[in-house]
Design an enzyme around this catalytic site. Structure first.
Site, PDB file in Angstrom:
ATOM      1  N   GLY A 176      34.103  36.103  43.731  1.00 40.38           N
ATOM      2  CA  GLY A 176      33.000  37.039  43.557  1.00 40.38           C
ATOM      3  C   GLY A 176      33.494  38.477  43.546  1.00 40.38           C
ATOM      4  N   SER A 177      32.644  39.381  44.001  1.00 39.89           N
ATOM      5  CA  SER A 177      32.937  40.806  43.924  1.00 39.89           C
ATOM      6  C   SER A 177      33.900  41.240  45.024  1.00 39.89           C
ATOM      7  CB  SER A 177      31.637  41.610  44.060  1.00 39.89           C
ATOM      8  OG  SER A 177      31.118  41.479  45.375  1.00 39.89           O
ATOM      9  N   GLU A 197      38.957  35.532  45.555  1.00 40.45           N
ATOM     10  CA  GLU A 197      39.301  36.051  44.227  1.00 40.45           C
ATOM     11  C   GLU A 197      38.241  37.071  43.872  1.00 40.45           C
ATOM     12  OE1 GLU A 197      38.287  35.739  40.097  1.00 40.45           O
ATOM     13  OE2 GLU A 197      38.911  33.673  40.490  1.00 40.45           O
ATOM     14  N   CYS A 246      36.771  36.202  34.953  1.00 41.25           N
ATOM     15  CA  CYS A 246      37.641  37.003  35.815  1.00 41.25           C
ATOM     16  C   CYS A 246      38.948  37.351  35.132  1.00 41.25           C
ATOM     17  CB  CYS A 246      37.895  36.274  37.127  1.00 41.25           C
ATOM     18  SG  CYS A 246      38.247  34.524  36.939  1.00 41.25           S
TER      19      CYS A 246
END
Length: 528
Positions: free
Chosen positions: A243-244, A267, A304
């Protein structure tokens, strides 16, 4: 299968009070809310799921490897058996096309089956044996053995951009279950119905394979309370997150503030630089421009590994690339973004980039039309000196947005690379005449990225034994690990050494006659 809007805790399906904090998916094409509405888990649900996971840990980790492998295979079989019901629900919740979701389902099931094979091989245990040397002087050596053991219950956070492959039964869950760790999943609020369907497939497989009840639970929650509650719980021993950067660092702080800190494998953020070396750029500028935009706009850029940064030397060849890439961007139609939140963040990121000094807009895609959550592709350019001097230009814009950085010299290109944060990928386009330059740049790229590509594009991650999907901070929180591929199992294991272990107490994996036929290192030499 009818969606019930329930928490799945162990073998139970539990309704709850939806109240004001209920979770419902939103169709990104229409903006309509989808039923059912899911209740948010509270302290009681966290307590029950964590205690069941703790109770399940010892019996689950002690199961024969073949039984754990059968469990993973059975999960994959049940996900496959969901058929069109899973695909149609995921399409409604994400706006992703059918072909993409069917491919992602194949990847999800493939991951589970890959880890089943990892279990059957037994190599992941890393068994090492050193025989006793009672006659050694001046000090005898006792018999020593080492193997990897599971860390304990794991909390997994579903990702927004991969409703199957990085979610309920995705790579984090598959690798943790393979390692011998019970898993509690926090479903992503963007696709709760998809999560329930997959969660019920896991739950059904656990029953069929006679797994201990707490080996899997699925919880829903809005806000940060559920996620923070899971990470704070002393029974949770590791965390998998995609995620962020904001979300990942918040979980890291919580994990490190515990009386017993635990690893968070997060990640988070990557702009995935692409280097166009001069000879290849001169030869294939137009082809590179076309292929770059195809990768940039794939899936509205919601990967990503999306190529968000282009580095090249100034000159006519670069201008040819820019012209072709700009043309391709202008011809690109809008695509759906996954959620209203991601759409809003994309618009904010594009606006911030456009407002920076010394940044020029090269092109933007076609008008967004009637879509509720559209992504209009954007391509910008700037100079290397401007990029190095402005940290705002280093930020990821999640979506189809990229920045071309014009370098006046090779030395300036290396300065740009040195200024970058850690990345999931770095890509080099080159021909044979560029090899000397590439050899010079490669050590720097190795320090910056977990995967280095040559003459390709970073979107698309192969699930296999050699893949690394990780990288230095902030690409991931632990640069030593990967979240994709068979090596991902190592995140949820730790080594234990046994000194002078009586044969009668030794597990089968460490018995002298090696009844499991495991590959081993014996006295420093590999066997099997």
């Amino acid at each position: 299968m009818t969606l019930e809007g329930h928490q799945l805790i162990g073998f139970r399906s539990l309704a709850g009070d939806v109240g004001e904090r209920g979770i419902a998916a939103i169709n990104p094409a229409s903006g309509d809310m989808l039923s059912p509405t899911y209740p948010s888990a509270g302290a009681a649900e966290i307590e029950r799921a964590c205690q069941l996971a703790e109770d399940a840990f010892l019996p689950y980790r002690q199961l024969p490897l073949a039984d754990r492998a059968r469990f993973l295979d059975t999960i994959a079989d049940h996900i496959d058996a969901l058929g069109d019901a899973l695909t149609e629900r995921a399409m409604a919740e994400t706006g992703l096309p059918k072909a993409r979701l069917e491919g992602e389902r194949g990847r999800t099931c493939g991951q589970l089956r890959l880890f089943a094979e990892v279990l059957r091989s037994g190599e992941f245990l890393g068994v090492r044996v050193e025989d006793a040397l009672p006659e050694r002087t001046p000090m005898p050596r006792p018999a020593l053995a080492q193997q990897q053991v599971p860390v304990g219950p794991v909390a997994v956070f579903g990702a927004s951009n991969f409703p199957l492959a990085f979610s309920v039964a995705g790579g984090d869950t598959a690798s943790a279950l393979a390692a011998g760790c019970p898993v509690i999943v926090k479903a992503h609020s963007a696709h709760p119905g998809t999560s329930e369907l997959v969660g019920r497939a896991v739950q059904q497989a656990a029953r069929e394979c006679h797994m201990p009840e707490g080996v899997f639970s699925l919880l829903y929650g809005s806000g940060r309370e559920l996620g923070q509650g899971l990470v704070r719980d002393p029974r949770i021993q590791a965390v998998g997150f995609t995620g962020s950067r904001t979300g990942g660092t918040a979980l890291l702080r919580t994990a490190q503030a515990r009386p017993q800190p635990i690893p968070v494998y997060a990640e988070m953020s990557s702009i995935n630089p692409v280097l166009l070396l001069p000879h290849q750029l001169e030869t294939a500028a137009e082809d590179l421009g076309e292929a770059f935009v195809a990768s940039l706009t794939m899936g509205a850029g919601q990967f990503c590994t999306n190529p968000g940064l282009i580095l090249a030397l100034c000159g006519h060849a670069l201008e040819r690339f820019v012209d072709q890439a700009g043309k391709a961007v202008r011809e690109a139609g809008p695509q759906l973004m996954l959620t209203p939140g991601i759409h809003a963040a994309y618009q904010q990121g594009v606006a911030q980039l456009a407002d920076q000094p010394d940044v020029a807009l090269v092109a933007k895609g076609k008008d967004t039309g009637h879509l509720a959550c559209p992504c209009q592709p954007h391509l910008f350019r700037t100079s290397a000196s401007a990029f190095i001097g402005n940290d705002a230009l280093h930020d990821e814009v999640f979506g189809a947005c990229a920045l071309i950085v014009e370098c006046a010299s090779v030395e300036q290109m290396t300065q740009v690379l040195s200024a970058l944060e850690g990345q999931l990928t770095a890509t080099v386009h080159l021909d044979q005449a560029d090899h000397a330059l590439a050899e010079r740049l490669l050590p720097l790229l190795e320090r910056r990225a977990g995967r280095i590509l040559f003459n390709g594009w970073p979107t698309g991650v192969e699930v296999c034994h050699t893949m690394v999907h990780g990288g230095p901070w902030p690409a991931t929180s632990d640069t030593r690990t990967t979240s994709v591929g068979s090596a991902a199992i190592q995140r949820f294991l730790r080594p234990v050494c046994y000194q002078a272990l009586p044969e009668a107490l030794a597990p089968d994996s460490l018995k002298a006659d090696n009844p499991l036929g495991l590959p081993r290192q014996v006295n420093g030499k590999r066997q099997g």
